[in-house]
Structure formats: C-alpha cells, structure tokens
Design an enzyme around this catalytic site. Structure first.
Site, mmCIF file in Angstrom:
data_model
loop_
_atom_site.group_PDB
_atom_site.id
_atom_site.type_symbol
_atom_site.label_atom_id
_atom_site.label_comp_id
_atom_site.label_asym_id
_atom_site.label_seq_id
_atom_site.Cartn_x
_atom_site.Cartn_y
_atom_site.Cartn_z
ATOM 1 N N HIS A 230 0.809 -1.215 0.000
ATOM 2 C CA HIS A 230 0.000 0.000 0.000
ATOM 3 C C HIS A 230 0.843 1.267 0.000
ATOM 4 C CE1 HIS A 230 -3.356 2.628 1.700
ATOM 5 N NE2 HIS A 230 -3.908 2.047 0.661
ATOM 6 N N HIS B 164 -9.245 11.199 0.569
ATOM 7 C CA HIS B 164 -8.311 10.072 0.652
ATOM 8 C C HIS B 164 -7.004 10.454 1.338
ATOM 9 C CE1 HIS B 164 -5.894 6.677 -1.267
ATOM 10 N NE2 HIS B 164 -6.918 6.050 -0.724
ATOM 11 N N ASP C 127 -0.743 19.982 17.376
ATOM 12 C CA ASP C 127 -0.475 21.320 17.935
ATOM 13 C C ASP C 127 -0.053 22.335 16.877
ATOM 14 O OD1 ASP C 127 -1.071 20.357 20.458
ATOM 15 O OD2 ASP C 127 1.022 19.934 20.972
ATOM 16 N N LYS D 288 -4.304 11.087 4.053
ATOM 17 C CA LYS D 288 -4.012 10.504 5.368
ATOM 18 C C LYS D 288 -3.021 11.440 6.067
ATOM 19 C CE LYS D 288 -4.277 6.807 2.249
ATOM 20 N NZ LYS D 288 -5.587 6.344 2.332
ATOM 21 N N ASP E 186 16.924 9.314 -9.187
ATOM 22 C CA ASP E 186 18.374 9.567 -9.067
ATOM 23 C C ASP E 186 18.825 9.690 -7.615
ATOM 24 O OD1 ASP E 186 18.587 9.517 -11.811
ATOM 25 O OD2 ASP E 186 18.494 11.697 -12.049
ATOM 26 N N LYS F 250 3.194 4.351 -1.326
ATOM 27 C CA LYS F 250 3.300 5.175 -2.524
ATOM 28 C C LYS F 250 4.664 5.858 -2.484
ATOM 29 C CE LYS F 250 -1.349 4.896 -1.942
ATOM 30 N NZ LYS F 250 -1.949 4.066 -0.893
#
Length: 484
Positions: free
Chosen positions: A224, A402, A409, A404, A231, A226
C-alpha cells in the site's frame, strides 16, 4: 444404509467440532488485540464452515515462506545500512524538538532508521500539480527511477507519466516499478504494460494474486506504499495512487478522490529509496540498495528533519501505531486527523478519547461517502464513544477524502499512506513521514482547513437520534472489523 448415514453424520459433526475447537484455540493463543480475537470467534461461530474458511484465508499475517525467509535474511544488511546514517552530518538528534526526538528514539531503536535533517519539502495538493511535477522530474532523470504504488490506472495525465517513463528508459535510465497485483489488475492487462516492458522498464506484480497462492499466503496482504525516487535526489510519497482522479472510479458515486503528495529532496530520499529496495528484494530476491546520502546540511540553515516510518510483514510489528499513539499522547492543544477509512484498534480508540478528555481539541475529518460499504458502516459504530469523549467529527462532502494526515499542535505532522484502520495499522506494507517543520505543517493545516470548509459537523444530540436500523447496521458491520 441408514446406519451408515448416521455414522457419517456423527463423524462429520465430530470432525467439524474438532476443527472449530482447534481454530478457537489458535485464535485465543495468538497474541493480538482482544477485540480482534473476539470478532474472529464470533465470525467462526455465527457463520458455520464459512467462518473457519475466512479465518484460514485472512485470520493470520502470513507473508508466504519465500518472502518470510528473505525478510529474515535481509534485516541485518539493511539494518547495517541504516545504522551508518547515525554517523552522518544530517543526523542531529540533539537539535530535534522533544516530540520528534521521542519518535526518533522509538524508530531508530526498532528499525535503525534515524530522523535526518537537511531536507526540503513541497506539499502538492492537486492531482494536476502532483502529476505534472512527477513528469518534469522523470524527464530530468539521468540514472535511476524507483517506483511503487498500490493502484496504477491509465488515463489522463497518467498516460503522460507512462510516456515519460518509456522515454527515460530509452535514454538509459534504470527503472524499477513495483505495483500491487490486486490493486492494479486493469493496468497489467493494458497495452501500456506491454509497451513499458518492451522499453526495458522492470515492472513487477507485487504479492501476485491467484487461486493457488491462497493456501500459502494471506491474499488481502497488500503493498500500500506510494513511493517515487529519482536519481536518489528527489522523492515523492503521500496518499495518492498513480491515477488521474478525473479518470478514476467515476461511476462509484463518491465523487473525485482528494489526495496530497510530498516532494522531498535531501538525505531522506535515500531512505525512501532503501524502503523501495527492501520491497523489491522481498518480491524478487534482487538486492539494489541506493547510494549512501551526502548528508550535508547548510550551516545555520533550516533543519527540516524527517523521520521515515515504514511498516509491514518482516518489519518491526506495530511500529506505525506506536508512532501514532506517541504523537497523539504528546499533544497539548490540538490533534487534527484526516483519513478515508476509520476503523481504529482498541488502543488507538482509547488514545483519541483520552486525549479529548484531557482538554485537547481532537478533530476527525472523514468522507461523507465511502467506496467501502463495510468501512462506511463499521466506522460509524465508533462515533458515539468519540463524541461522548469530546472528539469533533466532520464528514467531508467534496468527494472521497483520501488524504491521510495528522497535525499535532500545528507544530509537526504525520503524512503518508496509512489509514486509521486495522488493515493499515497491522497488515499492509505502509509508509508515513513524521515531519518537524512548522512552515510545512502550517501549509498542511491550511489544506485541512479547506477540507473543513467542505465538511459538516456531526452533532452529538442529532447522532443519538439515529434510528434502530442504523444502529443495527453499525453493529452488524462492526463484526467484520478483522477483515477491514
């Protein structure tokens, strides 16, 4: 003959009883959250035969023999590579604020991965900005590109990404792409897959799905993360899959998917490349660790420290949940969370409630419409407890939120691929960044403000007036918590 049938029936009953008894013992002796064990027992007893089959398929964290053996052998050499980072100039633990310092200590002790300074971060919050930036960096690539995604779907600007990758491969750039098999079946049947392989791009179906493998590995264990690194100098990570939302799940009835990505430069890029190298080796057996970072930081320059937090089978168990718990417990004024899928563990639920009860403003932003019917109803079973504790819950109406993210603070943040559900916290290969950068955090907070402006607050009094059917659906879908 009738007696034979009676004997066979009795044997069947005894056999099934022994099977259920043995599975029950196995569920009980496994060290996991009590709520998960109880939910599995309810599934096993309420749904005869099918419940036992579901447990065999999805009840235990089974990576498969080959991958598990590779992971065990890999931990030492990768640990040594990460340990060397503790000696470089970009590792400045004494200069970290107390919050990130504690997260750093936890991660460096459990994974050997330290927080590194000397980075730059750019928050990208629209699909066009994200994809065009990725295309520009691919077109500038000279040596190597490493990529991994859960979903890769052609169409729109993703076709331009595919073309840029093919052109990069033709000019001699070494490209390694890991794509989750279950998340991207359409891509592997598309003409782009063939064109990219013909150009010399190495593309691997991670955790390949087929009927035969179900007996040897848990099928819903997914890659899951990403990650893109170019380089070993530029990296991207965050919540967006390799999709153009204008061409993705347009008929799902939830609206356009809303995501963010972070573009990173500096020594943290090499750590992200090493995470990709880990996943590549688990899947293929080929080792290709990245170059060691230069680790230089400018005198009197901004530190921009980042702690990379990976999780998944073969890596230290429960690390991301520990980091989440630690960060939320440290909050003094506010915690703001965005997540598309909210089915928290008991531990995380109690942390959120306690944080609100000690006077900290806790805000949870989730989508009003969800592409998962199970999660949509199961998540609502937690609302009463949270609202009673003082947590403010908002439902976003501008699409499927979507993103996350967690902002603590308004000082530092967590951002990555991790949903607040059991699948992300316990099962899948995930990644999050703990970022100690006030300006970047403020930028993320403003993005969350924009989400709030498109959200409706759930009133505790109105929530208590929901009907009996609504309550029964919540409780019914909650039983499937272990499968979510």
């Amino acid at each position: 003959m009738e007696k034979l049938y009676q004997i066979l029936a009795l044997a069947g009953v005894i056999g099934y009883w022994l099977l259920v008894a043995s599975v029950t013992i196995r569920v009980v002796i496994k060290r996991r959250a009590v709520s998960v064990s109880l939910a599995w027992l309810m599934i096993i007893y309420i749904i005869p035969f099918v419940g036992v089959l579901l447990y065999f398929l999805f009840g235990e964290l089974n990576l498969g023999r080959k991958r598990a053996e590779r992971s065990q052998k890999m931990f030492k050499p990768y640990g040594e590579w990460f340990t060397q980072l503790h000696e470089c100039q970009a590792h400045q633990p004494t200069l970290l604020n107390i919050q990130l310092s504690q997260i750093h200590d936890l991660c460096s002790n459990r994974t050997a991965i330290p927080a590194l300074c000397g980075n730059t971060l750019s928050l990208q919050d629209t699909p066009e900005k994200i994809l065009r930036s990725i295309i520009d960096d691919i077109e500038s690539a000279k040596d190597n590109i490493r990529i991994e995604f859960y979903i890769w779907q052609n169409g729109g600007l993703v076709d331009a990404v595919n073309s840029a990758l093919i052109q990069a491969a033709k000019r001699g750039v070494n490209i390694q792409i890991l794509i989750d098999s279950a998340g991207s079946p359409k891509f592997f049947r598309s003409h782009w897959y063939g064109l990219m392989k013909e150009s010399g791009i190495k593309i691997i179906q991670a955790l390949e799905v087929n009927a035969f493998r179900m007996f040897f590995r848990r099928l819903d264990l997914r890659l899951h993360r990403k990650i893109i690194t170019i380089d070993d100098e530029v990296a991207y990570t965050g919540s967006m899959n390799m999709v153009d939302p204008l061409y993705f799940k347009q008929d799902s009835g939830v609206g356009q998917w809303i995501d963010i990505m972070v573009r990173v430069t500096g020594p943290t890029v090499n750590i992200l490349a090493a995470i990709h190298a880990w996943d590549w080796e688990v899947e293929t057996g080929e080792r290709n660790l990245p170059s060691f970072p230069l680790c230089s930081i400018e005198p009197n320059g901004a530190l921009h420290p980042i702690q990379v937090v990976p999780s998944g089978p073969g890596m230290p168990e429960n690390l991301i949940q520990q980091v989440l718990t630690l960060a939320i417990n440290q909050a003094k004024e506010s915690v703001r969370i965005t997540t598309p899928y909210f089915v928290p563990s008991d531990n995380l639920l109690q942390v959120l409630k306690m944080t609100a009860q000690r006077g900290v403003l806790v805000e949870l932003i989730i989508p009003r419409k969800n592409d998962s019917l199970l999660v949509n109803w199961a998540s609502k079973s937690f609302f009463s407890e949270l609202l009673d504790a003082g947590v403010r819950i908002y439902q976003f109406g501008g699409g499927l939120l979507h993103t996350k993210s967690v902002v603590i603070d308004q000082q530092y943040c967590l951002i990555g691929s991790v949903n607040l559900d059991m699948r992300s916290l316990w099962l899948n290969f995930e990644l999050t960044l703990a970022v100690d950068d006030k300006e970047f955090t403020k930028e993320l907070y403003w993005v969350q403000d924009r989400y709030l402006s498109q959200s409706i607050s759930i009133s505790p009094s109105e929530w208590e007036q929901r009907n009996f059917t609504h309550r029964m659906l919540e409780r019914g879908f909650y039983l499937f918590n272990p499968l979510l």
